[in-house]
Design a protein around this motif. Structure first.
Motif, PDB file in Angstrom:
ATOM      1  N   ALA A 198       0.849  -1.199   0.000  1.00 35.41           N
ATOM      2  CA  ALA A 198       0.000   0.000   0.000  1.00 35.41           C
ATOM      3  C   ALA A 198       0.881   1.245   0.000  1.00 35.41           C
ATOM      4  CB  ALA A 198      -0.905   0.010   1.221  1.00 35.41           C
ATOM      5  N   CYS A 199       0.405   2.271  -0.685  1.00 31.39           N
ATOM      6  CA  CYS A 199       1.102   3.567  -0.703  1.00 31.39           C
ATOM      7  C   CYS A 199       0.893   4.222   0.661  1.00 31.39           C
ATOM      8  CB  CYS A 199       0.518   4.438  -1.824  1.00 31.39           C
ATOM      9  SG  CYS A 199       0.842   6.201  -1.640  1.00 31.39           S
ATOM     10  N   TYR A 200       1.983   4.674   1.302  1.00 30.18           N
ATOM     11  CA  TYR A 200       1.826   5.285   2.614  1.00 30.18           C
ATOM     12  C   TYR A 200       1.571   6.785   2.539  1.00 30.18           C
ATOM     13  CZ  TYR A 200       1.675   1.873   6.242  1.00 30.18           C
ATOM     14  OH  TYR A 200       1.207   0.914   7.105  1.00 30.18           O
ATOM     15  N   GLY A 201       1.145   7.223   1.336  1.00 29.81           N
ATOM     16  CA  GLY A 201       0.704   8.611   1.198  1.00 29.81           C
ATOM     17  C   GLY A 201      -0.802   8.641   1.151  1.00 29.81           C
ATOM     18  N   CYS A 202      -1.384   7.800   0.297  1.00 31.74           N
ATOM     19  CA  CYS A 202      -2.844   7.788   0.173  1.00 31.74           C
ATOM     20  C   CYS A 202      -3.453   6.524   0.795  1.00 31.74           C
ATOM     21  CB  CYS A 202      -3.264   7.901  -1.295  1.00 31.74           C
ATOM     22  SG  CYS A 202      -2.800   6.476  -2.303  1.00 31.74           S
ATOM     23  N   PHE A 203      -2.588   5.605   1.201  1.00 34.25           N
ATOM     24  CA  PHE A 203      -3.000   4.360   1.881  1.00 34.25           C
ATOM     25  C   PHE A 203      -3.858   3.441   1.010  1.00 34.25           C
ATOM     26  CE2 PHE A 203      -2.012   7.500   5.117  1.00 34.25           C
ATOM     27  CZ  PHE A 203      -1.014   6.825   5.799  1.00 34.25           C
ATOM     28  N   THR A 222       5.821   6.201  -9.366  1.00 35.01           N
ATOM     29  CA  THR A 222       4.846   6.999  -8.609  1.00 35.01           C
ATOM     30  C   THR A 222       3.592   6.163  -8.362  1.00 35.01           C
ATOM     31  OG1 THR A 222       4.015   7.900 -10.677  1.00 35.01           O
ATOM     32  CG2 THR A 222       5.599   9.241  -9.465  1.00 35.01           C
ATOM     33  N   CYS A 223       2.870   6.537  -7.318  1.00 38.57           N
ATOM     34  CA  CYS A 223       1.635   5.831  -6.962  1.00 38.57           C
ATOM     35  C   CYS A 223       0.593   6.066  -8.065  1.00 38.57           C
ATOM     36  CB  CYS A 223       1.124   6.344  -5.629  1.00 38.57           C
ATOM     37  SG  CYS A 223      -0.513   5.753  -5.207  1.00 38.57           S
ATOM     38  N   PRO A 224      -0.026   4.999  -8.574  1.00 39.98           N
ATOM     39  CA  PRO A 224      -1.031   5.169  -9.636  1.00 39.98           C
ATOM     40  C   PRO A 224      -2.292   5.893  -9.144  1.00 39.98           C
ATOM     41  CG  PRO A 224      -0.830   2.855  -9.001  1.00 39.98           C
ATOM     42  CD  PRO A 224       0.239   3.585  -8.274  1.00 39.98           C
ATOM     43  N   HIS A 225      -2.485   5.953  -7.828  1.00 40.65           N
ATOM     44  CA  HIS A 225      -3.689   6.597  -7.289  1.00 40.65           C
ATOM     45  C   HIS A 225      -3.466   8.078  -7.003  1.00 40.65           C
ATOM     46  CE1 HIS A 225      -5.175   2.540  -6.849  1.00 40.65           C
ATOM     47  NE2 HIS A 225      -4.110   2.238  -6.134  1.00 40.65           N
ATOM     48  N   CYS A 226      -2.337   8.383  -6.355  1.00 41.11           N
ATOM     49  CA  CYS A 226      -2.155   9.770  -5.918  1.00 41.11           C
ATOM     50  C   CYS A 226      -0.986  10.482  -6.591  1.00 41.11           C
ATOM     51  CB  CYS A 226      -1.983   9.821  -4.399  1.00 41.11           C
ATOM     52  SG  CYS A 226      -0.438   9.092  -3.816  1.00 41.11           S
ATOM     53  N   GLY A 227      -0.053   9.740  -7.142  1.00 39.80           N
ATOM     54  CA  GLY A 227       1.059  10.382  -7.844  1.00 39.80           C
ATOM     55  C   GLY A 227       2.294  10.644  -6.990  1.00 39.80           C
TER      56      GLY A 227
END
Ligand SMILES: [Zn+2]
Length: 236
Positions: A198-203, A222-227
């Motif tokens: 999991a991305c620890y920026g947008c979770f 980069t995270c595909p959800h938040c960048g």
């Protein structure tokens, strides 16, 4: 791990550390502000008492004037009484004297009442003045502490800025611009670890393809959800 990614992780750590100085400085300054406010409030309370004391002084002066007037009246009535001729006249003078005596007594009681209030107020004022002296001493101490604390914060901050400047000098300009763009909205979570896929920026959970790219660490992913920029956290 990709060298650029390593630099980005380091840069984001420096940026975060620099931002963390702000609340530290604020908390130091807050202590000073709170103490100054306390001092100000105590001084206001003293000024209020001074006003009350001034008012009491006026009331006392007025009452003392009445006392002299009543005393003069009693004297005058006594003088008239010695010259009185008729029974009716004596009676009227007696009544007048009685009223004047009552008024005199009431005025004397009023003076006592006012003096009692005055004594209480004066006592309160003296206590507050002690408090002012205490706070003033405290303020001197706090100001000394704060100046040394702010100096050490400033020193730490300079060191980090120096490290950051050195790092920026070594970095690729395009990557730096890319990071600054993300930082504009993501602030101190521009470069985040991936934990439990999991991305620890947008979770949010990231897909397998992205995840394996993050694990490889060969490219900047980069995270595909938040960048946000992602990296696989190395165990320490
Ligand atoms: Zn994300």
């Amino acid at each position: 791990m990709n060298k650029y990614l390593e630099q980005l992780i380091q840069l984001s750590k420096f940026d975060k550390e620099i931002d963390e100085f702000i609340p530290r400085v604020e908390s130091v300054e807050k202590t000073l502000r709170t103490t100054k406010e306390k001092l100000e409030q105590t001084n206001i309370a003293i000024a209020n008492i001074d006003e009350n004391l001034e008012e009491l002084k006026l009331q006392k002066a007025k009452t003392n004037t009445h006392i002299s007037e009543f005393a003069a009246k009693i004297k005058e009535v006594a003088k008239k009484g010695s010259q009185a001729k008729s029974e009716k006249e004596i009676k009227a003078l007696n009544l007048e004297e009685e009223i004047a005596k009552e008024q005199l007594q009431a005025a004397n009681e009023e003076i006592q009442r006012l003096e009692k209030i005055e004594a209480n107020k004066t006592e309160s004022k003296e206590e507050l003045e002690k408090v002012v002296a205490e706070i003033s001493n405290e303020l001197i101490k706090i100001e000394a502490e704060i100046s040394s604390e702010l100096q050490s914060i400033e020193k730490e901050r300079k060191e980090i800025y120096m490290k950051k400047d050195k790092l920026i000098g070594e970095m690729n300009q395009k990557i730096l611009t890319f990071y600054e763009k993300i930082r504009k909205w993501a602030r101190n979570t521009s470069v985040v670890p991936v934990k439990k896929q999991a991305c620890y920026g947008c979770f949010m959970q990231i897909n397998d393809k992205t995840y394996s790219a993050v694990i490889k660490g060969e490219d900047i992913v980069t995270c595909p959800h938040c960048g946000r920029i992602l990296y696989k956290e190395t165990q320490e």
